[in-house]
Design an enzyme around this catalytic site. Sequence first.
Site, mmCIF file in Angstrom:
data_model
loop_
_atom_site.group_PDB
_atom_site.id
_atom_site.type_symbol
_atom_site.label_atom_id
_atom_site.label_comp_id
_atom_site.label_asym_id
_atom_site.label_seq_id
_atom_site.Cartn_x
_atom_site.Cartn_y
_atom_site.Cartn_z
ATOM 1 N N PRO A 173 2.854 -2.342 3.660
ATOM 2 C CA PRO A 173 2.411 -3.859 4.020
ATOM 3 C C PRO A 173 2.488 -4.504 2.561
ATOM 4 C CG PRO A 173 0.391 -2.207 3.896
ATOM 5 C CD PRO A 173 2.003 -1.247 3.716
ATOM 6 N N LEU A 174 3.103 -5.756 2.825
ATOM 7 C CA LEU A 174 3.426 -6.600 1.658
ATOM 8 C C LEU A 174 2.847 -7.986 2.025
ATOM 9 C CD1 LEU A 174 6.628 -4.863 0.679
ATOM 10 C CD2 LEU A 174 4.719 -4.794 -0.780
ATOM 11 N N THR A 175 1.903 -8.570 1.298
ATOM 12 C CA THR A 175 1.434 -9.961 1.452
ATOM 13 C C THR A 175 2.453 -10.789 0.695
ATOM 14 O OG1 THR A 175 -0.915 -9.367 1.312
ATOM 15 C CG2 THR A 175 -0.253 -11.616 0.571
ATOM 16 N N ALA A 196 -0.722 -7.560 5.417
ATOM 17 C CA ALA A 196 -2.191 -7.819 5.856
ATOM 18 C C ALA A 196 -2.552 -9.140 6.256
ATOM 19 C CB ALA A 196 -3.126 -7.333 4.527
ATOM 20 N N GLN A 202 -1.069 -4.692 9.732
ATOM 21 C CA GLN A 202 -2.086 -4.526 9.033
ATOM 22 C C GLN A 202 -3.301 -5.571 9.077
ATOM 23 O OE1 GLN A 202 -2.320 -4.519 4.823
ATOM 24 N NE2 GLN A 202 -3.070 -2.416 4.754
ATOM 25 N N HIS A 257 -6.773 -1.941 7.442
ATOM 26 C CA HIS A 257 -6.925 -2.317 6.120
ATOM 27 C C HIS A 257 -8.156 -1.832 5.351
ATOM 28 C CE1 HIS A 257 -5.689 -3.033 1.814
ATOM 29 N NE2 HIS A 257 -4.996 -4.097 1.998
ATOM 30 N N ALA A 312 -8.447 -0.322 2.086
ATOM 31 C CA ALA A 312 -7.911 -0.109 0.856
ATOM 32 C C ALA A 312 -8.115 -1.351 -0.053
ATOM 33 C CB ALA A 312 -6.605 0.312 0.880
ATOM 34 N N ASN A 313 -7.759 -0.989 -1.397
ATOM 35 C CA ASN A 313 -7.548 -2.109 -2.532
ATOM 36 C C ASN A 313 -8.748 -3.046 -2.627
ATOM 37 O OD1 ASN A 313 -4.883 -1.210 -3.059
ATOM 38 N ND2 ASN A 313 -3.833 -2.738 -1.740
ATOM 39 N N TYR A 372 -10.783 -4.581 -0.732
ATOM 40 C CA TYR A 372 -11.130 -5.467 0.080
ATOM 41 C C TYR A 372 -12.422 -5.158 1.044
ATOM 42 C CZ TYR A 372 -6.836 -7.458 -1.377
ATOM 43 O OH TYR A 372 -5.796 -8.108 -2.082
ATOM 44 N N ASN A 420 -8.767 -4.822 -7.347
ATOM 45 C CA ASN A 420 -9.852 -6.075 -7.106
ATOM 46 C C ASN A 420 -11.256 -5.396 -7.484
ATOM 47 O OD1 ASN A 420 -7.967 -8.016 -6.249
ATOM 48 N ND2 ASN A 420 -7.545 -6.586 -4.215
ATOM 49 N N ARG A 458 -1.808 6.195 -9.028
ATOM 50 C CA ARG A 458 -1.322 5.692 -10.090
ATOM 51 C C ARG A 458 -0.669 4.215 -10.168
ATOM 52 N NH1 ARG A 458 3.363 9.612 -7.821
ATOM 53 N NH2 ARG A 458 4.305 8.517 -6.268
ATOM 54 N N GLY A 477 6.926 -0.258 -1.261
ATOM 55 C CA GLY A 477 6.628 -1.773 -1.295
ATOM 56 C C GLY A 477 7.636 -2.531 -1.905
ATOM 57 N N ARG A 478 7.507 -2.545 -3.258
ATOM 58 C CA ARG A 478 8.133 -3.465 -4.231
ATOM 59 C C ARG A 478 9.809 -3.221 -4.291
ATOM 60 N NH1 ARG A 478 4.954 -1.799 -9.214
ATOM 61 N NH2 ARG A 478 4.881 0.251 -8.197
#
Length: 376
Positions: free
Chosen positions: A25-27, A60, A102, A182, A184-185, A187, A242, A274, A329-330
């Site tokens: 998933p990529l915002t 997301a 997501q 979601h 994770a990260n 949120y 975050n 990582r 992702g990237r």
Amino acid sequence: MKFPSLFSPLKVGPYQLQHRVAMAPLTRMRADRSSFAPRPLNAEYYAQRATPGGLLIAEASPVMVTGRGNPGTPGIYSEAQIAGWRGVVDAVHAKGGLIFLQLWHVGRVSHSSFQPGGALPVAPSAVPITGEGMLAMTADGKMVPYETPRALESEEVGHVVAAFRQAAANAKQAGFDGVEIHGANGYLLEQFLQSRTNLRSDQYGGSIENRARLLLEIAQAAIEVWGAGRVGVRLSPYGVANGSGEAEAMPLYSHVVKALDSLGLAYLHFIEPRSSGAGRAEVNWQNVPSAMVLFRPIWRGVLIAAGGFTGETAEAAIAQGHADAVAFGRIFISNPDLPRRLRDGFPLTPYNRATFYSGEAVGYTDYPVHDGMATA
Ligand SMILES: Cc1cc2nc3c(=O)[nH]c(=O)nc-3n(C[C@H](O)[C@H](O)[C@H](O)COP(=O)(O)O)c2cc1C
């Protein structure tokens, strides 16, 4: 065949994947700026990355207005957004691809400029994000210090569960193949999980069981809409994105993974520590644990790993049994034909971080596919 494990089929819920190169998933902040509905440009982007039997996890998407924290992120709470997503899903299905959405609530990773009536962002507790370089984005794109969020009342937590349930139903109406929650990260759902952000004294705070309650209630709500085989959950144990970070990560995440395991989900999706924070900067944290290695022994279902993988390391993770699929992702941003490039050993196009978030076609739909000519 260079990567035989990565290019072997995999059953995910009722679906038969033809390969194990998933899109993370990529915002990208390129939805319509007033309705927050996906538009034809977004459909083109996802369709470029779709392959027969390949899994895309769409970016997301806030489940309710209070869950917003960035300009231009597509929502899944209005008719216009459902219709916009329908265009994306149809374009992916036309290429034989599978697409999950997501479901997102940012919690304290927001700013009052996104909130109804200019109110403060909501969170489990009134704990702001602090620390060097930690800044909130405003609705007009400025970077400012985070505000102290307002703690949700107990009955408002129920409204959040209801919003996730409705969003899951909306995603179904839009034609998605499933949803990913979601968790994770840093949120909202991770804010509830972790003791540094959850100081509550009701049934959603305190013990590990209580802190995990909201995520599990939302998973259950999504299952009621979709059936367990079409619901995934994303977690980032040992992550620092975050302002997150749990002192007692092992007991917390062992409990969460075991509880989710009993639900029979489509998959569990881990972000490797990582690469925690890779959305904001180029990071490769050293001497951190591996989530897939730690938690695989207590997870019986499909495990998707993400974070800093190459074709080689993805192949090794699957061959060694640490993961069943890898989400990229990237490098999926800059290589729309990533599965084919990995399969055929073609070189990868580097990504341009300056065009990750917001804009139009540049850095979004204009990355080339490989011409298929072998290079020396
Ligand atoms: C531009 C960008 C946007 C991202 N947006 C999301 C998102 O919407 N949801 C999410 O769970 N992770 C998001 N992430 C994290 C990625 O899904 C992924 O876990 C991370 O980039 C590490 O994988 P990679 O090394 O293959 O890029 C984002 C990362 C980047 C670079």
